[in-house]
Design a protein around this motif. Structure first.
Motif, PDB file in Angstrom:
ATOM      1  N   ASP A   1      11.460   0.613  -4.235  1.00  0.00           N
ATOM      2  CA  ASP A   1      10.780   1.584  -5.099  1.00  0.00           C
ATOM      3  C   ASP A   1      11.735   2.687  -5.529  1.00  0.00           C
ATOM      4  OD1 ASP A   1      10.652   4.048  -3.430  1.00  0.00           O
ATOM      5  OD2 ASP A   1       9.449   2.798  -2.091  1.00  0.00           O
ATOM      6  N   LYS A   2      11.310   3.418  -6.564  1.00  0.00           N
ATOM      7  CA  LYS A   2      12.094   4.557  -7.040  1.00  0.00           C
ATOM      8  C   LYS A   2      11.348   5.842  -6.712  1.00  0.00           C
ATOM      9  CE  LYS A   2      14.607   2.266 -10.790  1.00  0.00           C
ATOM     10  NZ  LYS A   2      14.232   0.870 -10.537  1.00  0.00           N
ATOM     11  N   GLY A   3      10.726   5.861  -5.551  1.00  0.00           N
ATOM     12  CA  GLY A   3       9.932   7.018  -5.116  1.00  0.00           C
ATOM     13  C   GLY A   3      10.802   8.125  -4.549  1.00  0.00           C
ATOM     14  N   PRO A   4      10.182   9.064  -3.834  1.00  0.00           N
ATOM     15  CA  PRO A   4      10.886  10.267  -3.354  1.00  0.00           C
ATOM     16  C   PRO A   4      11.854  10.014  -2.205  1.00  0.00           C
ATOM     17  CG  PRO A   4       8.639  10.234  -2.546  1.00  0.00           C
ATOM     18  CD  PRO A   4       8.761   9.068  -3.481  1.00  0.00           C
ATOM     19  N   GLY A   5      11.801   8.816  -1.587  1.00  0.00           N
ATOM     20  CA  GLY A   5      12.644   8.557  -0.423  1.00  0.00           C
ATOM     21  C   GLY A   5      11.993   9.095   0.844  1.00  0.00           C
TER      22      GLY A   5
ATOM     23  N   ILE B   1       0.852  -1.203   0.000  1.00  0.00           N
ATOM     24  CA  ILE B   1       0.000   0.000   0.000  1.00  0.00           C
ATOM     25  C   ILE B   1       0.890   1.256   0.000  1.00  0.00           C
ATOM     26  CG2 ILE B   1      -1.600   1.360   1.436  1.00  0.00           C
ATOM     27  CD1 ILE B   1      -3.173  -0.876   0.350  1.00  0.00           C
ATOM     28  N   ASN B   2       1.938   1.240   0.837  1.00  0.00           N
ATOM     29  CA  ASN B   2       2.866   2.380   0.888  1.00  0.00           C
ATOM     30  C   ASN B   2       3.472   2.681  -0.472  1.00  0.00           C
ATOM     31  OD1 ASN B   2       2.663   3.194   3.499  1.00  0.00           O
ATOM     32  ND2 ASN B   2       4.535   2.192   4.215  1.00  0.00           N
ATOM     33  N   MET B   3       3.888   1.625  -1.164  1.00  0.00           N
ATOM     34  CA  MET B   3       4.480   1.780  -2.498  1.00  0.00           C
ATOM     35  C   MET B   3       3.528   2.478  -3.456  1.00  0.00           C
ATOM     36  SD  MET B   3       6.141  -1.746  -3.697  1.00  0.00           S
ATOM     37  CE  MET B   3       7.911  -1.930  -3.590  1.00  0.00           C
TER      38      MET B   3
ATOM     39  N   GLY C   1       4.401   2.854  -7.161  1.00  0.00           N
ATOM     40  CA  GLY C   1       4.651   1.416  -7.370  1.00  0.00           C
ATOM     41  C   GLY C   1       6.103   1.039  -7.142  1.00  0.00           C
ATOM     42  N   GLY C   2       6.436  -0.183  -7.495  1.00  0.00           N
ATOM     43  CA  GLY C   2       7.795  -0.667  -7.288  1.00  0.00           C
ATOM     44  C   GLY C   2       7.852  -2.158  -7.503  1.00  0.00           C
ATOM     45  N   GLN C   3       8.872  -2.778  -6.911  1.00  0.00           N
ATOM     46  CA  GLN C   3       9.039  -4.216  -7.092  1.00  0.00           C
ATOM     47  C   GLN C   3       9.180  -4.913  -5.729  1.00  0.00           C
ATOM     48  OE1 GLN C   3      12.607  -5.950  -9.065  1.00  0.00           O
ATOM     49  NE2 GLN C   3      11.152  -6.453 -10.703  1.00  0.00           N
ATOM     50  N   ILE C   4       8.522  -6.057  -5.613  1.00  0.00           N
ATOM     51  CA  ILE C   4       8.619  -6.825  -4.360  1.00  0.00           C
ATOM     52  C   ILE C   4       9.189  -8.198  -4.668  1.00  0.00           C
ATOM     53  CG2 ILE C   4       7.387  -7.778  -2.367  1.00  0.00           C
ATOM     54  CD1 ILE C   4       5.200  -5.716  -2.799  1.00  0.00           C
ATOM     55  N   THR C   5      10.228  -8.569  -3.932  1.00  0.00           N
ATOM     56  CA  THR C   5      10.793  -9.905  -4.058  1.00  0.00           C
ATOM     57  C   THR C   5      10.575 -10.641  -2.735  1.00  0.00           C
ATOM     58  OG1 THR C   5      12.490  -9.004  -5.503  1.00  0.00           O
ATOM     59  CG2 THR C   5      12.891 -11.192  -4.626  1.00  0.00           C
ATOM     60  N   VAL C   6      10.078 -11.850  -2.837  1.00  0.00           N
ATOM     61  CA  VAL C   6       9.836 -12.652  -1.640  1.00  0.00           C
ATOM     62  C   VAL C   6      10.680 -13.921  -1.732  1.00  0.00           C
ATOM     63  CG1 VAL C   6       8.098 -13.842  -0.245  1.00  0.00           C
ATOM     64  CG2 VAL C   6       7.482 -11.777  -1.495  1.00  0.00           C
TER      65      VAL C   6
END
Lengths: 140, 116
Positions: free
Chosen positions: A78-82, A52-54, A60-65
């Motif tokens: 993610d490549k968000g604002p930090g 949800i945060n992403m 958006g972004g990528q999740i690896t499990v």
């Protein structure tokens, strides 16, 4: 039992109604693998909040499990604002989410605190203008 | 208290998954903020909410919540019903407001759960 297994999900940032699909999929997979219910729920909740945060903050972004016999590791990149101030972001109730997110039931400043609460180990790496990677572990 | 009993107490319509309506509910949680719901795990819980979007169903799924009651006459749309049906979560809709919904269930013996 199982050897190390890895799943990767691309989380779309433009559709809030679809946020949670990756977490839902992981929950289903863990149940099928007979991971203990408590661990499944801890992974599901912490990953869902992260997902949800992403969508809210980082487009958006990528999740690896990664799943091994004694640990589930979730890497949310993610490549968000930090995150400007991690200590502040970790405080329950502190939020930078826009108002429209609150009408959707999120943005109460509980995301990161909940992620910390439900994971057994959490690490945040962030750089302003570059992005954020959150690594969470749940031990089985 | 079963889901069917909850429906009766709240004069609520069971919108889907009636085959699970005889499941026992142990605790209840009322909130429109999903993050607050996610903060406290309860076992075999019913979620009472005035929020009506797909994230309500997903939150219930993550928390192993076994039933959702929409208050103030809110009704889930087809996409939400589909999500709930896939997960076997009964959805109920009552005309009561949140406060009265909580009060009616409390009066009939249902309680909130403990902390995680």
């Amino acid at each position: 039992m199982y050897d190390a297994i890895k799943f990767t999900y691309n989380v779309s940032g433009d559709d809030f109604t679809r946020a949670g699909e990756a977490s839902s999929d992981v929950k289903g997979k863990l149940k099928k693998m007979n991971v203990p219910p408590d661990a499944v729920r801890k992974v599901a909740i912490s990953m869902y909040e992260g997902e949800i945060n992403m969508v809210i903050h980082a487009d958006g972004g990528q999740i690896t499990v990664e799943i091994t016999k004694d640990c589930i590791t979730m890497i949310l990149a993610d490549k968000g604002p930090g995150i400007k101030d991690i200590d502040q972001a970790m405080q329950a109730g502190f939020s930078t989410a826009p108002d429209n997110i609150r009408t959707l039931g999120f943005g109460a400043g509980m995301g990161l605190p909940n992620m910390k609460k439900y994971s057994d180990d959490m690490k945040i790496e962030t750089e302003l203008g570059v992005g954020t990677t959150v690594t969470m572990k749940v031990f089985i | 208290m079963t889901i069917r009993e909850i429906a009766k107490i709240l004069d609520a319509e069971i919108i889907c998954c009636e085959e699970n309506a005889d499941l026992d509910v142990h605790t209840a949680c009322g909130s429109d903020m999903m993050s607050d719901v996610l903060a406290y795990v309860k076992n075999q819980s019913v979620l009472l909410t005035g929020l009506c979007n797909p994230q309500v169903i997903r939150t219930a799924e993550m928390m192993d919540i076994i039933c959702i009651v929409f208050v103030r006459g809110k009704r889930p749309d087809e996409a939400m019903i589909e999500l709930a049906v896939e997960r076997g979560i009964p959805l109920l809709s009552t005309g009561h407001r949140m406060f009265n919904t909580c009060g009616l269930l409390y009066d009939n013996g249902l309680r909130g759960g403990g902390d995680f």
